[in-house]
Write a protein that holds these residues in place. Structure first.
Motif, PDB file in Angstrom:
ATOM      1  N   VAL A 180       0.824  -1.208   0.000  1.00 47.74           N
ATOM      2  CA  VAL A 180       0.000   0.000   0.000  1.00 47.74           C
ATOM      3  C   VAL A 180       0.866   1.270   0.000  1.00 47.74           C
ATOM      4  N   LEU A 181       1.890   1.293   0.846  1.00 53.28           N
ATOM      5  CA  LEU A 181       2.648   2.524   1.047  1.00 53.28           C
ATOM      6  C   LEU A 181       3.578   2.886  -0.109  1.00 53.28           C
ATOM      7  N   VAL A 182       4.172   1.900  -0.776  1.00 53.87           N
ATOM      8  CA  VAL A 182       5.068   2.243  -1.893  1.00 53.87           C
ATOM      9  C   VAL A 182       4.292   2.938  -3.016  1.00 53.87           C
ATOM     10  N   PRO A 183       3.184   2.374  -3.502  1.00 54.46           N
ATOM     11  CA  PRO A 183       2.434   3.109  -4.544  1.00 54.46           C
ATOM     12  C   PRO A 183       1.873   4.448  -4.047  1.00 54.46           C
ATOM     13  N   LEU A 184       1.453   4.507  -2.784  1.00 56.19           N
ATOM     14  CA  LEU A 184       0.935   5.768  -2.240  1.00 56.19           C
ATOM     15  C   LEU A 184       2.043   6.819  -2.185  1.00 56.19           C
ATOM     16  N   SER A 185       3.218   6.435  -1.726  1.00 53.65           N
ATOM     17  CA  SER A 185       4.364   7.363  -1.696  1.00 53.65           C
ATOM     18  C   SER A 185       4.756   7.777  -3.107  1.00 53.65           C
ATOM     19  N   ALA A 186       4.763   6.825  -4.014  1.00 51.14           N
ATOM     20  CA  ALA A 186       5.117   7.125  -5.411  1.00 51.14           C
ATOM     21  C   ALA A 186       4.136   8.136  -6.004  1.00 51.14           C
ATOM     22  N   LEU A 187       2.862   7.922  -5.775  1.00 49.85           N
ATOM     23  CA  LEU A 187       1.849   8.848  -6.276  1.00 49.85           C
ATOM     24  C   LEU A 187       2.013  10.237  -5.648  1.00 49.85           C
ATOM     25  N   ALA A 188       2.236  10.279  -4.351  1.00 49.02           N
ATOM     26  CA  ALA A 188       2.393  11.559  -3.663  1.00 49.02           C
ATOM     27  C   ALA A 188       3.625  12.309  -4.171  1.00 49.02           C
ATOM     28  N   VAL A 189       4.712  11.592  -4.424  1.00 45.56           N
ATOM     29  CA  VAL A 189       5.931  12.222  -4.935  1.00 45.56           C
ATOM     30  C   VAL A 189       5.680  12.802  -6.331  1.00 45.56           C
ATOM     31  N   VAL A 190       5.024  12.049  -7.182  1.00 43.32           N
ATOM     32  CA  VAL A 190       4.746  12.544  -8.538  1.00 43.32           C
ATOM     33  C   VAL A 190       3.819  13.751  -8.485  1.00 43.32           C
ATOM     34  N   VAL A 191       2.763  13.672  -7.693  1.00 45.30           N
ATOM     35  CA  VAL A 191       1.834  14.800  -7.581  1.00 45.30           C
ATOM     36  C   VAL A 191       2.557  16.032  -7.047  1.00 45.30           C
ATOM     37  N   LEU A 204      12.585   7.203  -3.290  1.00 44.53           N
ATOM     38  CA  LEU A 204      11.319   7.902  -3.015  1.00 44.53           C
ATOM     39  C   LEU A 204      11.475   8.860  -1.838  1.00 44.53           C
ATOM     40  N   LEU A 205      12.186   8.423  -0.795  1.00 43.22           N
ATOM     41  CA  LEU A 205      12.401   9.294   0.360  1.00 43.22           C
ATOM     42  C   LEU A 205      13.232  10.513  -0.025  1.00 43.22           C
ATOM     43  N   VAL A 206      14.303  10.306  -0.764  1.00 43.66           N
ATOM     44  CA  VAL A 206      15.153  11.432  -1.174  1.00 43.66           C
ATOM     45  C   VAL A 206      14.353  12.424  -2.011  1.00 43.66           C
ATOM     46  N   LEU A 207      13.600  11.926  -2.976  1.00 41.36           N
ATOM     47  CA  LEU A 207      12.803  12.821  -3.825  1.00 41.36           C
ATOM     48  C   LEU A 207      11.715  13.527  -3.026  1.00 41.36           C
ATOM     49  N   ALA A 208      11.081  12.816  -2.111  1.00 38.87           N
ATOM     50  CA  ALA A 208      10.052  13.436  -1.263  1.00 38.87           C
ATOM     51  C   ALA A 208      10.658  14.556  -0.426  1.00 38.87           C
ATOM     52  N   ALA A 209      11.850  14.325   0.108  1.00 36.22           N
ATOM     53  CA  ALA A 209      12.515  15.358   0.908  1.00 36.22           C
ATOM     54  C   ALA A 209      12.897  16.559   0.042  1.00 36.22           C
TER      55      ALA A 209
END
Length: 178
Positions: free
Chosen positions: A21-32, A95-100
Motif C-alpha cells: 500500500v505505502l510504496v504506490p501511495l508514496s510514489a503517487l504523492a511524490v509525482v503529484v 522515493l524518500l530522497v525525492l520526497a525530501a
C-alpha cells in the motif's frame, strides 16, 4: 508478538501489506508533489514522513521474509521472490530522497515568494521551470520503477505461496463432477 510471528502467522505475510500500500501511495504523492507545487506545499512535511514510513517498512518486510524463507520448503519460486524482494530498498530510498527534495523545494519557494512578493528575473524563472520539469521526470521514473518492482515482487510471492496450494475447481464442483 515479534517481527517473525504475529498472532500465529508469519509476520512477513502481514507486514508486506504495508509495503504494497505505502510504496504506490508514496510514489503517487511524490509525482503529484513534483508536478503540482501547490499540492507539495499542502502536503508539507507529510510527504517526506510518508516516504520515511514506507522506507522503514521495506526492511521490516524483508527481514521477516528472510525468517520465513528459512521456515518453508525452498524452491526456485521462493528463491526468486527473495531475490526480487532484496531490490526494493533502493527504490524506497529514492522515493524518500525525492520526497525530501520536493518538500524542501516547496517550502523554500513558498518562503521566497512571500519575501519577494513576485518573480524578479525571467531567466531565474525559466531555470526554475527546467529544474522542476527535470525533477518531475525523475520522480515519474522512480515512481514507476518502485510500483513495477512492488508488483513483480508481489506476483512472485503469490506464485511462491500458492503454486501448489489450491485447486482450480471448487470443492463442490468435485463432488458433482467426480
Amino acid at each position: 508478538m515479534s517481527l517473525t510471528v504475529v498472532n500465529g502467522l508469519p509476520a512477513h505475510v502481514l507486514i508486506v501489506h504495508f509495503v504494497v500500500v505505502l510504496v504506490p501511495l508514496s510514489a503517487l504523492a511524490v509525482v503529484v508533489g513534483a508536478i503540482w507545487p501547490s499540492a507539495a506545499r499542502r502536503m508539507g512535511v507529510a510527504l517526506p514522513l510518508l516516504a520515511l514510513v514506507t522506507l522503514a517498512c521495506v526492511p521490516l518486510a524483508t527481514g521477516a521474509g528472510e525468517w520465513l524463507e528459512k521456515h518453508v520448503d525452498s524452491d526456485a519460486l521462493v528463491r526468486r521472490h527473495a531475490e526480487l524482494g532484496d531490490g526494493l530498498l533502493p527504490w524506497a530510498v529514492a522515493l524518500l530522497v525525492l520526497a525530501a527534495v520536493i518538500w524542501w523545494t516547496a517550502r523554500r519557494s513558498a518562503a521566497a515568494e512571500a519575501a519577494s512578493g513576485e518573480r524578479t528575473q525571467a531567466v531565474a524563472s525559466r531555470y526554475a521551470l527546467l529544474v522542476r520539469v527535470a525533477v518531475a521526470v525523475l520522480c515519474v521514473g522512480v515512481a514507476a520503477g518502485a510500483v513495477v518492482d512492488v508488483h513483480r515482487i508481489g506476483d512472485s510471492g503469490a506464485k511462491a505461496a500458492w503454486h501448489d496450494g489450491f485447486s482450480k475447481t471448487a470443492h463442490g464442483d468435485r463432488d458433482h463432477n467426480g
